[in-house]
Design a protein around this motif. Sequence first.
Motif, short mmCIF file in Angstrom:
data_model
loop_
_atom_site.label_atom_id
_atom_site.label_comp_id
_atom_site.label_asym_id
_atom_site.label_seq_id
_atom_site.Cartn_x
_atom_site.Cartn_y
_atom_site.Cartn_z
N VAL A 154 0.84 -1.20 0.00
CA VAL A 154 0.00 0.00 0.00
C VAL A 154 0.87 1.25 0.00
O VAL A 154 0.63 2.21 -0.75
N LEU A 155 1.90 1.25 0.83
CA LEU A 155 2.79 2.41 0.91
C LEU A 155 3.48 2.68 -0.43
O LEU A 155 3.64 3.84 -0.84
N LEU A 156 3.89 1.62 -1.12
CA LEU A 156 4.53 1.79 -2.43
C LEU A 156 3.55 2.43 -3.41
O LEU A 156 3.92 3.34 -4.17
N LYS A 157 2.31 1.96 -3.38
CA LYS A 157 1.30 2.54 -4.27
C LYS A 157 1.04 4.00 -3.91
O LYS A 157 0.95 4.87 -4.80
N TYR A 158 0.95 4.29 -2.63
CA TYR A 158 0.70 5.68 -2.20
C TYR A 158 1.84 6.61 -2.61
O TYR A 158 1.61 7.74 -3.03
N SER A 159 3.08 6.13 -2.49
CA SER A 159 4.21 6.99 -2.86
C SER A 159 4.17 7.31 -4.35
O SER A 159 4.53 8.42 -4.76
N TYR A 160 3.75 6.34 -5.15
CA TYR A 160 3.64 6.58 -6.59
C TYR A 160 2.52 7.58 -6.89
O TYR A 160 2.66 8.48 -7.71
#
Length: 228
Positions: A154-160
């Motif tokens: 989720v964090l990786l998606k949010y950073s993108y």
Amino acid sequence: MSQVLNNKLDVYQLLSVFMLNSNKEKIEILLDDFIEEAILKDDYSFSTGLLGAGWLISFLNKQDMIDVDVDNVLYDVDDNIYKLTIKAIVSINISIDELLELISYYHQRILNKSKYYNFYRRFALFECLKLLVDKVSSIMAVDTSLSHFEKSKVLLKYSYLITTSFSENEVEVLFYKTIEELISYYQSIKPNNFNVKDIEALNYLLLTSRQYANPYWIKCIEIILKQN
């Protein structure tokens, strides 16, 4: 059907075929076959269905690998994806992975600017994306059963999202809180006590930190990974 479909490659494997092939005509034929198969099976999944096909069309068009009016080509697909999105938002049994796949679809659609700007369609895409992000954030805030690996995805998606097209204010508090908690958790584990999913989660966190360009997080995670 093409050899690709006979081998039942998923959307990412199909993308890898396209990236290695400069023949636009062949790419369009393979894509047509993929979509035809999805329609015949009424498959709206991301891996082998119309959700993934719509994402792929938008991605390929943005990379100038095909030349289409994405809003027009995906008009009917969008309408059905909207319905799936509403079901996902009200569902109590939806998985994080399913929500992230829907987010990927809308995000790519937003990144890909149509030749013929339509305010109402763009507005619908943004609103659906926001509702899905809110859904994920609400699950992250209350679901204690989520694994660290799921949180890292989720964090990786949010950073993108926030480094491309999404307001950081929408997720900032949860984003910072979760990544700090995960880093602290992994710092507390003794070296060599990490399992495969821990290492995968740490690599997702490292990608997140680099994407977000936070040198402190990068340094912390690299230290943890070097110890394992």
